[in-house]
Structures are given as structure tokens and as C-alpha cells.
Design an enzyme around this catalytic site. Structure first.
Site, short mmCIF file in Angstrom:
data_model
loop_
_atom_site.label_atom_id
_atom_site.label_comp_id
_atom_site.label_asym_id
_atom_site.label_seq_id
_atom_site.Cartn_x
_atom_site.Cartn_y
_atom_site.Cartn_z
N ALA A 66 0.86 -1.17 0.00
CA ALA A 66 0.00 0.00 0.00
C ALA A 66 0.91 1.23 0.00
O ALA A 66 2.07 1.16 0.43
CB ALA A 66 -0.89 -0.02 1.23
N GLY A 110 0.64 -4.90 1.06
CA GLY A 110 -0.54 -4.97 0.19
C GLY A 110 -0.23 -5.62 -1.15
O GLY A 110 -1.12 -6.19 -1.79
N GLU A 113 -0.55 -9.21 -0.51
CA GLU A 113 -1.97 -9.47 -0.30
C GLU A 113 -2.74 -9.46 -1.63
O GLU A 113 -3.64 -10.27 -1.84
CB GLU A 113 -2.53 -8.43 0.67
N GLU A 133 4.51 -5.02 7.36
CA GLU A 133 3.75 -3.92 7.99
C GLU A 133 4.16 -3.65 9.43
O GLU A 133 4.11 -2.51 9.90
CB GLU A 133 2.24 -4.22 7.94
C1 HXC Z 1 5.10 4.31 -1.32
C2 HXC Z 1 7.03 3.33 -2.02
C3 HXC Z 1 6.65 2.10 -1.42
C4 HXC Z 1 5.40 2.05 -0.76
C5 HXC Z 1 8.58 1.85 -2.34
N1 HXC Z 1 8.22 3.11 -2.57
N2 HXC Z 1 7.64 1.21 -1.64
N3 HXC Z 1 6.25 4.42 -1.97
N4 HXC Z 1 4.65 3.19 -0.73
N5 HXC Z 1 4.95 0.94 -0.18
C6 HXC Z 1 8.99 4.14 -3.29
C7 HXC Z 1 10.15 4.63 -2.49
O1 HXC Z 1 9.73 5.61 -1.57
C8 HXC Z 1 11.04 5.20 -3.56
O2 HXC Z 1 10.54 6.44 -3.96
C9 HXC Z 1 10.83 4.24 -4.72
O3 HXC Z 1 9.58 3.59 -4.45
C10 HXC Z 1 11.91 3.19 -4.82
O4 HXC Z 1 12.03 2.52 -3.57
P1 HXC Z 1 13.39 2.39 -2.76
O5 HXC Z 1 13.05 2.18 -1.36
O6 HXC Z 1 14.32 3.51 -3.09
O7 HXC Z 1 13.99 1.05 -3.40
P2 HXC Z 1 14.95 0.00 -2.70
O8 HXC Z 1 15.98 0.68 -1.86
O9 HXC Z 1 15.41 -0.90 -3.78
O10 HXC Z 1 14.03 -0.84 -1.69
C11 HXC Z 1 12.97 -1.64 -2.19
C12 HXC Z 1 12.05 -2.01 -1.02
C13 HXC Z 1 11.64 -0.76 -0.27
C14 HXC Z 1 12.77 -3.01 -0.09
C15 HXC Z 1 10.84 -2.74 -1.64
O11 HXC Z 1 11.12 0.19 -1.19
C16 HXC Z 1 10.59 -0.96 0.78
O12 HXC Z 1 10.86 -1.49 1.87
N6 HXC Z 1 9.34 -0.52 0.52
C17 HXC Z 1 8.26 -0.55 1.46
C18 HXC Z 1 7.76 -1.96 1.63
C19 HXC Z 1 6.64 -1.99 2.67
O13 HXC Z 1 6.82 -1.65 3.85
N7 HXC Z 1 5.42 -2.36 2.23
C20 HXC Z 1 4.30 -2.46 3.09
C21 HXC Z 1 3.52 -1.18 3.01
S1 HXC Z 1 2.24 -1.14 4.19
P3 HXC Z 1 11.46 7.76 -3.99
O14 HXC Z 1 10.49 8.85 -4.36
O15 HXC Z 1 12.04 7.90 -2.63
O16 HXC Z 1 12.48 7.45 -5.04
C22 HXC Z 1 1.01 -2.01 3.49
C23 HXC Z 1 -0.17 -2.05 4.34
C24 HXC Z 1 -1.30 -2.92 3.90
O17 HXC Z 1 1.08 -2.52 2.41
C25 HXC Z 1 -2.51 -2.63 4.66
C26 HXC Z 1 -2.40 -2.38 6.13
C27 HXC Z 1 -2.05 -0.96 6.58
#
Ligand code: HXC
Length: 259
Positions: A66, A110, A113, A133
Site C-alpha cells: 500500500a 498490500g 496481499e 507492515e
Molecule cells: C510508497 C514506495 C513504497 C510504498 C517503495 N516506494 N515502496 N512508496 N509506498 N509501499 C517508493 C520509495 O519511496 C522510492 O521512492 C521508490 O519507491 C523506490 O524505492 P526504494 O526504497 O528507493 O527502493 P529499494 O531501496 O530498492 O528498496 C525496495 C524495497 C523498499 C525493499 C521494496 O522500497 C521498501 O521497503 N518498501 C516498502 C515496503 C513496505 O513496507 N510495504 C508495506 C507497506 S504497508 P522515492 O520517491 O524515494 O524514489 C502495506 C499495508 C497494507 O502494504 C494494509 C495495512 C495498513
């Protein structure tokens, strides 16, 4: 239709839907949900389309979750009032025709999911699944705690949710989360070929087979078996049943009407 956050192509009877926000690793915001709901609705409603494939653009991600930037400042009441997460259940999981998730990289939060809402997952060898999460102070909100647990069992689901660790494609296949792992370069072709094989089946039978397997997650064994029998009996009334059995006996390929 034109969409801003996804690409939709029809290849014969197969609809290919591609999440297309590679700059955000295909993070799922409310606009993506609106586009996906419209695309899956159009797919379900179009009699020429019989199977779909959902994948992510770019090599890196299916979907990294998400959209954290959209959630960061949102007041709790808005999460409740907008009920964003419920839209996935009705607008995406509720699709009646079969569809495959072709997971090409990160499927996190997400994104994992969403992949688990598919009828099955084909993963590239570089795919990574996770429910991280907890590291954001939250928990899965689009079915992950329930679907992951049903897919891989308590031990791995609990470990993944509590530590946020990612599971690679090989482990995901061993654990039963994915149907098959293929080399990254072959993923889309393989998924489209698999979808074309499903699209060549009698469509109502495909829809009923999907409904039956999904029932296994919703009912007791004895109720599920009764429902299976009733659904089987409904299929015996279709033109494709008459054609399919006649074609077998006459040693020829069936020609389907889809009903
Ligand atoms: C918004 C995101 C994002 C996300 C990545 N990006 N994941 N933006 N929401 N979930 C964006 C980053 O901010 C970045 O933008 C660009 O994508 C590239 O990501 P990087 O982090 O620079 O890449 P990298 O270093 O290769 O790392 C990849 C990654 C990491 C390990 C996948 O991006 C990451 O940990 N992402 C979040 C994963 C996560 O926590 N997902 C769960 C979300 S909560 P910029 O603009 O900075 O370049 C969820 C909740 C579900 O899904 C429902 C309950 C609440």
C-alpha cells in the site's frame, strides 16, 4: 478504457493488466484501486475475455505495498470511513472469472496481499514475498494475515508477520504460496500461456471450478462437499457439458459456447 496507473491489453481471450507506477515500485494507492476495480469489472463483463493476468511493470516489483506516502498523514477515522482496504475484496478478489498473478519482483504488504487474491501465483525466480507492515507499526489490512496463514501455515505466516522477513520464490513454492517458479525472463510469456490454456476451457466450468476451490476457504468440509455437488449438478445442465462429453466419445476437440 484509458487508465493512469495500470495498462490493460487484450490478447485474444486473455486480459493482461499491468500495475504501472514503477517509480513507486507499483505502490497501491486509491487511484490504483479505482483503476483495478474498473479493469477487473470490465474483464468480468466482457464475454470475449476468459482469463486475466496481473503483473507489475519494471523488473523490480510486482507491488511494494500500500502507498505509505498516502497513508502516512491519514487520520485513523479516514481509514475507517474510506474503508479503502475493503474495496480490494469486492473490486478485485470478487472477480468471478479466473486470473493469475505473475509476480515479477517484490510483493510486499498490500502487494503480497494483492497477489494472494489471485486464483494462483506464478513467480519469477527473483520474486520476494513479505508482510513487513509490523515495521511501520501496523499489520496486514487487505487479507494478508488470513490468506498467508491459509497458504503457508501458521509457523511461516507468523514468523513473516512478526519479523517482516521476505520469502524468496523457491521457499514460497515449497511452502505452497505459489503454483510455480519460472526464470524471470520467461515469466510473462509463461503466465500468458497458462492463461490462454484456461481461456480455452469452457468458461462457465472455469468460473464454477474457481468458485468451488474458493469455497474450501469459507466452509466446513461437509458443507463444502454439498456445495460442490450442487455446483457440479448445475454444470451438467450446460451446453458445454453436452458438447464436452460428446466430443470425448467422438474423439474430437470440443467447441465451447461458454454456457
Ligand atoms: C510508497 C514506495 C513504497 C510504498 C517503495 N516506494 N515502496 N512508496 N509506498 N509501499 C517508493 C520509495 O519511496 C522510492 O521512492 C521508490 O519507491 C523506490 O524505492 P526504494 O526504497 O528507493 O527502493 P529499494 O531501496 O530498492 O528498496 C525496495 C524495497 C523498499 C525493499 C521494496 O522500497 C521498501 O521497503 N518498501 C516498502 C515496503 C513496505 O513496507 N510495504 C508495506 C507497506 S504497508 P522515492 O520517491 O524515494 O524514489 C502495506 C499495508 C497494507 O502494504 C494494509 C495495512 C495498513
Amino acid at each position: 478504457a484509458e487508465y493512469e496507473n495500470i495498462l490493460v491489453e487484450q490478447r485474444d481471450a486473455v486480459t493482461l493488466i499491468t500495475l504501472n507506477r514503477p517509480q513507486a515500485l507499483n505502490a497501491l494507492n486509491s487511484d490504483v484501486l479505482a483503476d483495478l476495480t474498473a479493469a477487473f469489472g470490465a474483464f468480468d463483463a466482457d464475454p470475449s475475455q476468459r482469463c486475466a493476468v496481473l503483473t507489475g511493470s519494471g523488473e523490480k516489483a510486482f507491488a511494494a505495498g500500500a502507498d505509505i506516502k498516502q497513508m502516512a498523514d491519514k487520520p485513523a477515522a479516514d481509514f475507517f470511513l474510506e474503508d479503502f482496504f475493503s474495496g480490494w475484496q469486492t473490486g478485485v478478489f470478487g472477480t468471478r472469472k479466473p486470473w493469475i498473478a505473475a509476480v515479477n519482483g517484490f510483493a510486499l504488504g498490500g502487494g503480497c496481499e494483492l497477489a494472494m487474491m489471485a486464483d494462483f501465483i506464478i513467480a519469477s525466480d527473483s520474486a520476494k514475498f513479505g508482510q513487513p507492515e509490523i515495521k511501520l507499526g501496523v499489520a496486514p489490512g487487505m487479507g494478508g494475515s488470513q490468506r498467508l496463514t491459509r497458504a503457508v501455515g501458521k509457523a511461516k505466516a507468523m514468523e513473516m508477520c512478526l519479523t517482516g522477513r521476505m520469502m524468496g520464490a523457491e521457499e514460497a513454492e515449497r511452502a505452497g504460496l505459489v503454483a510455480r517458479v519460472v526464470p524471470a525472463a520467461d515469466l510473462l510469456e509463461d503466465a500468458l500461456k497458462t492463461a490462454a490454456a484456461i481461456a480455452a476451457m469452457p468458461m462457465m466450468a472455469a468460473m464454477v471450478n474457481k468458485e468451488m476451490v474458493n469455497l474450501a476457504f469459507e466452509t466446513t468440509l461437509s458443507q463444502g462437499i454439498v456445495s460442490e455437488r450442487r455446483l457440479f449438478q448445475i454444470l451438467t445442465a450446460t451446453e458445454d457439458k453436452a458438447e464436452g462429453m460428446a466430443a470425448f466419445i467422438e474423439k474430437r476437440a470440443g467447441v465451447w459456447k461458454g454456457k
